[in-house]
Design an enzyme around this catalytic site. Structure first.
Site, short mmCIF file in Angstrom:
data_model
loop_
_atom_site.label_atom_id
_atom_site.label_comp_id
_atom_site.label_asym_id
_atom_site.label_seq_id
_atom_site.Cartn_x
_atom_site.Cartn_y
_atom_site.Cartn_z
N GLN A 97 0.87 -1.33 0.04
CA GLN A 97 -0.03 0.11 -0.07
C GLN A 97 0.80 1.19 0.01
O GLN A 97 1.94 1.46 0.86
CB GLN A 97 -0.98 -0.15 1.32
CG GLN A 97 -1.94 1.25 1.33
CD GLN A 97 -2.80 1.47 2.41
OE1 GLN A 97 -2.50 0.48 3.49
NE2 GLN A 97 -3.73 1.98 2.50
N HIS A 103 -8.40 1.92 -0.83
CA HIS A 103 -8.83 1.76 -2.49
C HIS A 103 -8.83 0.33 -3.00
O HIS A 103 -7.93 -0.29 -2.50
CB HIS A 103 -7.76 2.83 -2.99
CG HIS A 103 -6.34 2.53 -2.73
ND1 HIS A 103 -5.62 2.98 -1.93
CD2 HIS A 103 -5.48 1.87 -3.74
CE1 HIS A 103 -4.32 2.76 -1.89
NE2 HIS A 103 -4.22 2.05 -3.24
N PHE A 104 -9.70 0.26 -3.82
CA PHE A 104 -9.67 -0.97 -4.43
C PHE A 104 -9.22 -0.70 -6.03
O PHE A 104 -9.79 0.16 -6.60
CB PHE A 104 -11.30 -1.51 -4.53
CG PHE A 104 -11.58 -2.10 -3.32
CD1 PHE A 104 -11.96 -1.34 -2.11
CD2 PHE A 104 -11.61 -3.48 -2.97
CE1 PHE A 104 -12.15 -1.70 -1.00
CE2 PHE A 104 -11.82 -3.96 -1.82
CZ PHE A 104 -12.41 -3.00 -0.67
P1 5GP Z 1 -1.58 1.08 -3.69
O1 5GP Z 1 0.14 0.98 -4.32
O2 5GP Z 1 -1.48 2.12 -2.71
O3 5GP Z 1 -2.28 -0.01 -3.81
O4 5GP Z 1 -1.76 2.20 -5.21
C1 5GP Z 1 -2.05 3.52 -5.28
C2 5GP Z 1 -2.61 3.84 -6.63
O5 5GP Z 1 -2.74 5.06 -6.61
C3 5GP Z 1 -1.45 3.52 -7.71
O6 5GP Z 1 -1.91 2.69 -8.62
C4 5GP Z 1 -1.29 4.96 -8.24
O7 5GP Z 1 -1.03 5.02 -9.54
C5 5GP Z 1 -2.42 5.67 -7.96
N1 5GP Z 1 -2.40 7.11 -7.53
C6 5GP Z 1 -1.37 7.70 -6.84
N2 5GP Z 1 -1.60 9.16 -7.04
C7 5GP Z 1 -2.34 9.32 -7.79
C8 5GP Z 1 -3.29 10.55 -8.43
O8 5GP Z 1 -2.68 11.71 -7.96
N3 5GP Z 1 -4.18 10.26 -9.22
C9 5GP Z 1 -4.65 9.25 -9.64
N4 5GP Z 1 -5.70 9.14 -10.51
N5 5GP Z 1 -4.34 7.89 -9.20
C10 5GP Z 1 -3.08 7.87 -8.29
#
Ligand code: 5GP
Length: 144
Positions: A97, A103-104
């Site tokens: 994460q 988030h999903f």
């Molecule tokens: P995690 O690795 O925490 O499960 O996923 C976070 C996700 O959020 C990543 O796929 C990344 O690309 C997305 N993300 C991070 N910052 C932003 C943003 O500012 N806008 C959007 N649309 N996606 C984001």
């Protein structure tokens, strides 16, 4: 979010302070396209309430996310012309994460897309599984 902490990037997106490509919104849920997609249509579905981890999300909001996920996934798949998809949800840094707001990920899948999906499994011991299941079930029965 704890007092004094900056709002997450997703809260800022929900508030409209940071632009996003929104695909769905209701009282509890907000969904938008991932800025670094693993596949065409990679969508993030988030609770409007900023909670870091899934187990801390109040039941009503978790239910709202659960109800929206399948609907959003169907619309994404029909739009991008994919048949299959993964739903991925990471909790905590060890689990990958990065953004500390539940988030999903909905990730459309196509044959030969090269993304992979196999993790390293272990052979289970039947006795250990039985003991573990009983312990977890007992915790749940106690109201955990
Ligand atoms: P995690 O690795 O925490 O499960 O996923 C976070 C996700 O959020 C990543 O796929 C990344 O690309 C997305 N993300 C991070 N910052 C932003 C943003 O500012 N806008 C959007 N649309 N996606 C984001």
């Amino acid at each position: 979010m704890s007092a004094g902490e900056a709002p997450s990037i997703f809260t800022r997106i929900i508030l409209g302070e940071v632009p996003s490509h929104r695909v769905f919104e209701n009282a509890h849920v907000f969904a938008f396209l991932d800025i670094n997609p693993l596949a065409l249509g990679h969508t993030l579905v988030v609770p409007k309430r900023e909670v870091e981890r899934l187990e801390a999300l109040p039941e009503e909001e978790a239910a709202a996310i659960g109800a929206a996920l399948g609907r959003i996934a169907r619309a994404v798949l029909e739009t991008v012309g994919a048949q299959d998809y993964n739903v991925l949800q990471n909790n905590g840094p060890t689990a990958g994460q990065v953004v500390r707001h539940v988030h999903f990920h909905i990730i459309p899948r196509r044959a030969g897309d090269g993304l992979g999906y196999r993790w390293n499994t272990k052979q289970a011991d039947a006795g250990e599984l039985a003991e573990l299941a009983a312990k977890i079930a007992a915790r749940l029965a106690e109201g955990a």
